[in-house]
Design a protein around this motif. Structure first.
Motif, PDB file in Angstrom:
ATOM      1  N   LEU A  31       0.835  -1.198   0.000  1.00  0.00           N
ATOM      2  CA  LEU A  31       0.000   0.000   0.000  1.00  0.00           C
ATOM      3  C   LEU A  31       0.869   1.247   0.000  1.00  0.00           C
ATOM      4  O   LEU A  31       1.816   1.357   0.791  1.00  0.00           O
ATOM      5  CB  LEU A  31      -0.914   0.009   1.232  1.00  0.00           C
ATOM      6  CG  LEU A  31      -1.753   1.264   1.468  1.00  0.00           C
ATOM      7  CD1 LEU A  31      -2.770   1.463   0.337  1.00  0.00           C
ATOM      8  CD2 LEU A  31      -2.467   1.196   2.818  1.00  0.00           C
ATOM      9  N   ILE A  32       0.539   2.174  -0.891  1.00  0.00           N
ATOM     10  CA  ILE A  32       1.196   3.486  -0.917  1.00  0.00           C
ATOM     11  C   ILE A  32       0.097   4.529  -0.771  1.00  0.00           C
ATOM     12  O   ILE A  32      -0.773   4.665  -1.632  1.00  0.00           O
ATOM     13  CB  ILE A  32       1.987   3.696  -2.229  1.00  0.00           C
ATOM     14  CG1 ILE A  32       3.069   2.623  -2.353  1.00  0.00           C
ATOM     15  CG2 ILE A  32       2.614   5.091  -2.244  1.00  0.00           C
ATOM     16  CD1 ILE A  32       3.864   2.694  -3.645  1.00  0.00           C
ATOM     17  N   GLU A  33       0.131   5.269   0.331  1.00  0.00           N
ATOM     18  CA  GLU A  33      -0.974   6.150   0.678  1.00  0.00           C
ATOM     19  C   GLU A  33      -0.864   7.510  -0.015  1.00  0.00           C
ATOM     20  O   GLU A  33       0.121   7.816  -0.714  1.00  0.00           O
ATOM     21  CB  GLU A  33      -1.050   6.315   2.202  1.00  0.00           C
ATOM     22  CG  GLU A  33      -1.371   4.993   2.894  1.00  0.00           C
ATOM     23  CD  GLU A  33      -1.485   5.119   4.391  1.00  0.00           C
ATOM     24  OE1 GLU A  33      -2.130   4.253   5.007  1.00  0.00           O
ATOM     25  OE2 GLU A  33      -0.927   6.076   4.957  1.00  0.00           O
ATOM     26  N   CYS A  47      -2.601   2.015  -4.562  1.00  0.00           N
ATOM     27  CA  CYS A  47      -2.387   3.446  -4.327  1.00  0.00           C
ATOM     28  C   CYS A  47      -3.546   4.215  -4.946  1.00  0.00           C
ATOM     29  O   CYS A  47      -4.443   3.628  -5.554  1.00  0.00           O
ATOM     30  CB  CYS A  47      -1.046   3.915  -4.877  1.00  0.00           C
ATOM     31  SG  CYS A  47      -0.854   3.734  -6.661  1.00  0.00           S
ATOM     32  N   SER A  48      -3.535   5.526  -4.803  1.00  0.00           N
ATOM     33  CA  SER A  48      -4.595   6.361  -5.362  1.00  0.00           C
ATOM     34  C   SER A  48      -3.988   7.335  -6.362  1.00  0.00           C
ATOM     35  O   SER A  48      -2.763   7.389  -6.544  1.00  0.00           O
ATOM     36  CB  SER A  48      -5.315   7.129  -4.243  1.00  0.00           C
ATOM     37  OG  SER A  48      -4.494   8.174  -3.770  1.00  0.00           O
ATOM     38  N   GLU A  49      -4.839   8.129  -6.973  1.00  0.00           N
ATOM     39  CA  GLU A  49      -4.352   9.130  -7.914  1.00  0.00           C
ATOM     40  C   GLU A  49      -3.468  10.171  -7.226  1.00  0.00           C
ATOM     41  O   GLU A  49      -2.691  10.877  -7.868  1.00  0.00           O
ATOM     42  CB  GLU A  49      -5.538   9.836  -8.580  1.00  0.00           C
ATOM     43  CG  GLU A  49      -6.407   8.937  -9.467  1.00  0.00           C
ATOM     44  CD  GLU A  49      -5.692   8.547 -10.747  1.00  0.00           C
ATOM     45  OE1 GLU A  49      -4.575   9.045 -11.002  1.00  0.00           O
ATOM     46  OE2 GLU A  49      -6.258   7.724 -11.510  1.00  0.00           O
ATOM     47  N   LYS A  50      -3.590  10.251  -5.897  1.00  0.00           N
ATOM     48  CA  LYS A  50      -2.821  11.256  -5.158  1.00  0.00           C
ATOM     49  C   LYS A  50      -1.491  10.734  -4.626  1.00  0.00           C
ATOM     50  O   LYS A  50      -0.684  11.512  -4.131  1.00  0.00           O
ATOM     51  CB  LYS A  50      -3.658  11.765  -3.978  1.00  0.00           C
ATOM     52  CG  LYS A  50      -4.971  12.419  -4.383  1.00  0.00           C
ATOM     53  CD  LYS A  50      -5.772  12.818  -3.156  1.00  0.00           C
ATOM     54  CE  LYS A  50      -7.109  13.438  -3.541  1.00  0.00           C
ATOM     55  NZ  LYS A  50      -7.921  13.782  -2.346  1.00  0.00           N
ATOM     56  N   SER A  51      -1.247   9.435  -4.745  1.00  0.00           N
ATOM     57  CA  SER A  51      -0.027   8.865  -4.166  1.00  0.00           C
ATOM     58  C   SER A  51       1.232   9.437  -4.809  1.00  0.00           C
ATOM     59  O   SER A  51       2.224   9.725  -4.123  1.00  0.00           O
ATOM     60  CB  SER A  51      -0.044   7.338  -4.318  1.00  0.00           C
ATOM     61  OG  SER A  51      -1.144   6.779  -3.646  1.00  0.00           O
TER      62      SER A  51
END
Length: 456
Positions: free
Chosen positions: A386-388, A409-413
């Motif tokens: 996981l990359i927050e 991860c998300s688009e903001k990671s």
């Protein structure tokens, strides 16, 4: 006929008023009820219409009472008898400041063979005492006066000893401009609403500036925590809440932007009408084993960034990288602090050991490498899943990710990231289609080889 003689009347009045004043002084020496005396004598005085004499006697009463109060010194502190069997700590009567570094307000003191309970600290008692470094206030003290420790610019540690009687604060501002670092609260606190500081915390100034407290502990003797005790305190990083707290009033940690960890030992989530941490979405909450779901289901506690029902382990640094517990046996990479940034080439291991315990590195936490302008490269082990958000925001780097399955991860990671991404051979399509991994300039699915220099 004799009574009609003016001179004789005046003589009689003089004699009678002299007798009255003598009797009144005698009554004060014997500590009789002075109010009753004034009423009796005022009756006689009114008979002769001598109102000025009445005023003079009243003034004498006030002066006599002031003389009755006893003050004395014990172990470097001055006291005044407040009532039978009780004393208050008062300012140094020598007009100088207390020159003490470690101050302990005792439970009891002895004067002339009589034992007194120390129940109050007077207004301005230690105001401007810059030598004070640590302060312990005993459980016998029930009231602290206005500005009692204002301007104690050397004070770093404060403890309210464990007790069952609430400690009240009069008019607030008790610790204004006292740069506390650590605070231990051993009983319930009560500060009056409607005071000149608006009923706010005793650690805040008139301009709503807080003491720079970083560490706070509520011991197991505390049962409730009052409202706005640390609202807008932007320096608090860590808070421990004892197992007997049942209620927390509004806005306890509202806008405490530096807060990272809250450890709450209560099995049942303490009641509160509003969110405990509104204005800060990056706080980790540690709760007793098996209670995480109960806290997550409670409106006032659900806003924590992460709720873990495991024993708290402080963050630790290994080889220049800071780690924080994210689950039992697992840690995540976190930012060092607000001012120190990672730089150079960083290789993250799959496991790290601290105090004899081995942890698996599974997460790169929120903002871990945010705005690290001097960071060149990061190697992410296959153990990371996981990359927050904002983990690599605003970085121009090379990332070598060893996981075959792209970490979540998300688009903001990787927000505002530029550079190269190396992934295991044959995983190009997986990474290019995974959410959040498309921000890199180049995506290369081959073994990473560091840049090298040939002929300059």
């Amino acid at each position: 006929k004799l009574l009609k003689s003016k001179s004789l009347v005046m003589g009689m009045l003089f004699v009678e008023s002299y007798i009255i004043s003598r009797i009144l002084l005698l009554f004060f020496v014997t500590l009789c009820s002075f109010r009753l005396q004034i009423e009796i004598f005022s009756t006689f005085i009114d008979m002769y219409s001598l109102r000025r004499l009445y005023a003079a006697i009243l003034l004498l009463c006030t002066s006599s009472i002031a003389l009755i109060a006893q003050t004395f010194e014990s172990d470097g502190l001055w006291y005044s008898v407040a009532s039978e069997g009780e004393v208050m700590v008062i300012p140094n009567p020598d007009q100088s400041k207390y020159a003490l570094s470690d101050v302990v307000i005792p439970e009891r003191v002895v004067f002339e063979g009589i034992e007194y309970a120390v129940t109050q600290i007077d207004d301005y008692a230690f105001q401007g005492c810059t030598d004070i470094v640590s302060l312990i206030i005993s459980k016998s003290v029930v009231n602290i006066g206005a500005s009692a420790f204002e301007g104690c610019t050397g004070m770093k540690f404060l403890r309210f000893a464990d007790g069952t009687t609430p400690l009240s604060f009069e008019n607030n501002l008790q610790f204004m401009q006292s740069p506390l670092d650590s605070l231990v609260v051993g009983r319930d606190l009560d500060y009056a609403s409607g005071s000149r500081a608006g009923g706010y915390s005793p650690f805040v100034s008139m301009s709503r500036e807080f003491s720079p407290i970083k560490y706070v502990e509520f011991t197991d003797s505390v049962t409730s925590i009052p409202s706005r005790l640390f609202e807008r305190c932007t320096t608090i990083e860590k808070v421990f809440i004892g197992q007997n707290v049942t209620s927390i009033a509004d806005n306890l940690f509202r806008y405490c932007t530096a807060l990272k960890v809250v450890v709450c030992k209560t099995v049942t989530p303490p009641s509160s009408r509003r969110s405990i941490i509104s204005g800060n979405n990056s706080v980790t909450l540690y709760v007793p084993e098996g209670t995480a779901e109960a806290y997550q289901a409670t409106t006032s506690w659900k806003d924590f960034y992460r709720i873990l029902d495991i024993e708290y382990v402080p963050d630790f640094i290994i080889d220049g990288v800071k780690y924080s517990l994210v689950a039992k046996g697992n840690v995540g990479v976190v930012a060092i602090n607000d001012t120190t940034k990672y730089e150079g080439n960083i290789v993250l291991p799959e496991t790290v050991s601290c105090n004899g315990t081995t942890y698996t590195v599974t997460v790169i936490c929120n903002g871990a490498f945010n705005d690290c302008q001097n960071l060149v490269s990061v190697q992410i082990p296959a153990s990371v899943s996981l990359i927050e958000d904002y983990a690599f925001q605003n970085c121009s780097i090379m990332v070598d990710c060893e996981a075959v399955t792209p970490p979540v991860c998300s688009e903001k990671s990787f927000n505002e990231v530029s550079g190269r991404l190396f992934v295991p051979e044959g995983t190009h399509e997986l990474y290019s289609s995974a959410i959040g991994w498309s921000n890199f300039t180049y995506l290369i699915d081959c073994e990473y080889i560091p840049d090298f220099n040939v002929d300059g």
